[in-house]
Design a protein around this motif. Sequence first.
Motif, PDB file in Angstrom:
ATOM      1  N   GLY A 116       0.754  -1.249   0.000  1.00 28.55           N
ATOM      2  CA  GLY A 116       0.000   0.000   0.000  1.00 28.55           C
ATOM      3  C   GLY A 116       0.779   1.290   0.000  1.00 28.55           C
ATOM      4  O   GLY A 116       0.182   2.369   0.136  1.00 28.55           O
ATOM      5  N   ALA A 117       2.082   1.250  -0.169  1.00 32.10           N
ATOM      6  CA  ALA A 117       2.864   2.492  -0.191  1.00 32.10           C
ATOM      7  C   ALA A 117       2.493   3.329  -1.411  1.00 32.10           C
ATOM      8  O   ALA A 117       2.269   2.801  -2.502  1.00 32.10           O
ATOM      9  CB  ALA A 117       4.350   2.178  -0.210  1.00 32.10           C
ATOM     10  N   LYS A 118       2.439   4.637  -1.232  1.00 31.45           N
ATOM     11  CA  LYS A 118       2.233   5.564  -2.344  1.00 31.45           C
ATOM     12  C   LYS A 118       3.536   6.289  -2.705  1.00 31.45           C
ATOM     13  O   LYS A 118       3.749   6.662  -3.856  1.00 31.45           O
ATOM     14  CB  LYS A 118       1.170   6.605  -1.990  1.00 31.45           C
ATOM     15  N   VAL A 119       4.372   6.494  -1.703  1.00 37.28           N
ATOM     16  CA  VAL A 119       5.667   7.144  -1.899  1.00 37.28           C
ATOM     17  C   VAL A 119       6.730   6.285  -1.230  1.00 37.28           C
ATOM     18  O   VAL A 119       6.598   5.936  -0.056  1.00 37.28           O
ATOM     19  CB  VAL A 119       5.693   8.557  -1.295  1.00 37.28           C
ATOM     20  N   ILE A 120       7.781   5.946  -1.968  1.00 34.01           N
ATOM     21  CA  ILE A 120       8.882   5.164  -1.417  1.00 34.01           C
ATOM     22  C   ILE A 120      10.124   6.034  -1.393  1.00 34.01           C
ATOM     23  O   ILE A 120      10.620   6.444  -2.445  1.00 34.01           O
ATOM     24  CB  ILE A 120       9.136   3.889  -2.246  1.00 34.01           C
ATOM     25  N   ASN A 121      10.602   6.335  -0.188  1.00 35.23           N
ATOM     26  CA  ASN A 121      11.804   7.150  -0.041  1.00 35.23           C
ATOM     27  C   ASN A 121      13.019   6.221   0.040  1.00 35.23           C
ATOM     28  O   ASN A 121      13.068   5.320   0.870  1.00 35.23           O
ATOM     29  CB  ASN A 121      11.705   7.999   1.229  1.00 35.23           C
ATOM     30  N   MET A 122      14.015   6.453  -0.824  1.00 34.59           N
ATOM     31  CA  MET A 122      15.170   5.560  -0.899  1.00 34.59           C
ATOM     32  C   MET A 122      16.445   6.328  -0.580  1.00 34.59           C
ATOM     33  O   MET A 122      16.860   7.209  -1.325  1.00 34.59           O
ATOM     34  CB  MET A 122      15.256   4.934  -2.285  1.00 34.59           C
ATOM     35  N   SER A 123      17.045   5.984   0.543  1.00 32.60           N
ATOM     36  CA  SER A 123      18.239   6.674   1.003  1.00 32.60           C
ATOM     37  C   SER A 123      19.409   5.690   1.029  1.00 32.60           C
ATOM     38  O   SER A 123      19.926   5.326   2.078  1.00 32.60           O
ATOM     39  CB  SER A 123      17.992   7.256   2.392  1.00 32.60           C
ATOM     40  N   PHE A 124      19.802   5.243  -0.129  1.00 32.90           N
ATOM     41  CA  PHE A 124      20.936   4.336  -0.272  1.00 32.90           C
ATOM     42  C   PHE A 124      21.442   4.441  -1.700  1.00 32.90           C
ATOM     43  O   PHE A 124      20.741   4.945  -2.570  1.00 32.90           O
ATOM     44  CB  PHE A 124      20.529   2.887   0.043  1.00 32.90           C
ATOM     45  N   GLY A 125      22.629   3.959  -1.935  1.00 34.76           N
ATOM     46  CA  GLY A 125      23.162   4.034  -3.287  1.00 34.76           C
ATOM     47  C   GLY A 125      24.522   3.393  -3.399  1.00 34.76           C
ATOM     48  O   GLY A 125      25.188   3.110  -2.399  1.00 34.76           O
TER      49      GLY A 125
END
Length: 221
Positions: free
Chosen positions: A21-30
């Motif tokens: 159910g996520a609408k926004v996925i914040n990704m803090s990795f790389g």
Amino acid sequence: MLGDEHDKDIAAAIRYAVDNGAKVINMSFGKNFSLHKDWIKEAFNYAESHNVLLVHAVGNDGISIDESPFYPNDYNYDNKGEVCGNFINVGSINSNYGEKMVSYFSNFGKKNVDLFAPGENIYTTIPENKYDFDSGTSLAAPMVSGAAALIWSYYPNLTVQQVKQIILESGTKIDFDVIEPQSINKKVPFSELSKTGRVLNVFNAMKLAEKWSKEKNNLKL
């Protein structure tokens, strides 16, 4: 951003978030190397097909990620194009409006960074139920994620492509030269550090979202 996340884990995490159910996925990795870019592309496309926005921190090496790839990314370095329409790559600025406004640590790139947001000396949570100031593009990306969540909370019928475009088009345009990250005094046009040459502006984004919600035929793809 330790660069130790496997492509399989990234793809699985995106799919899990979408399915729950996520609408926004914040990704803090790389990381600087991706073995299975096809897995990531498929996960990005899966999220887009479910109207889910992906927001990613561009990294803290102070380098051009046009020249030195940084993953995950929606840019196909081989074919020189984007693989999806639901991904926003975010760089960091500080509170020094002027030539020193871009954070010295922030990665940048005319092709691979979408816009900038505040990411320096941000008061935030830390371990042991405390608060403190912290800096990094990992602080800038959530600013954009929060803006997207706010837009959707008021205008839930907007598509993910519309929300992305609203955020990018409504940003404050910077028309002067700034000091390039990790340089002493090398000045470059701010517009050369990202695709839009803009800084996140939540107020403008909400105004544009209101307008677009009333004009449903103005999506530009």
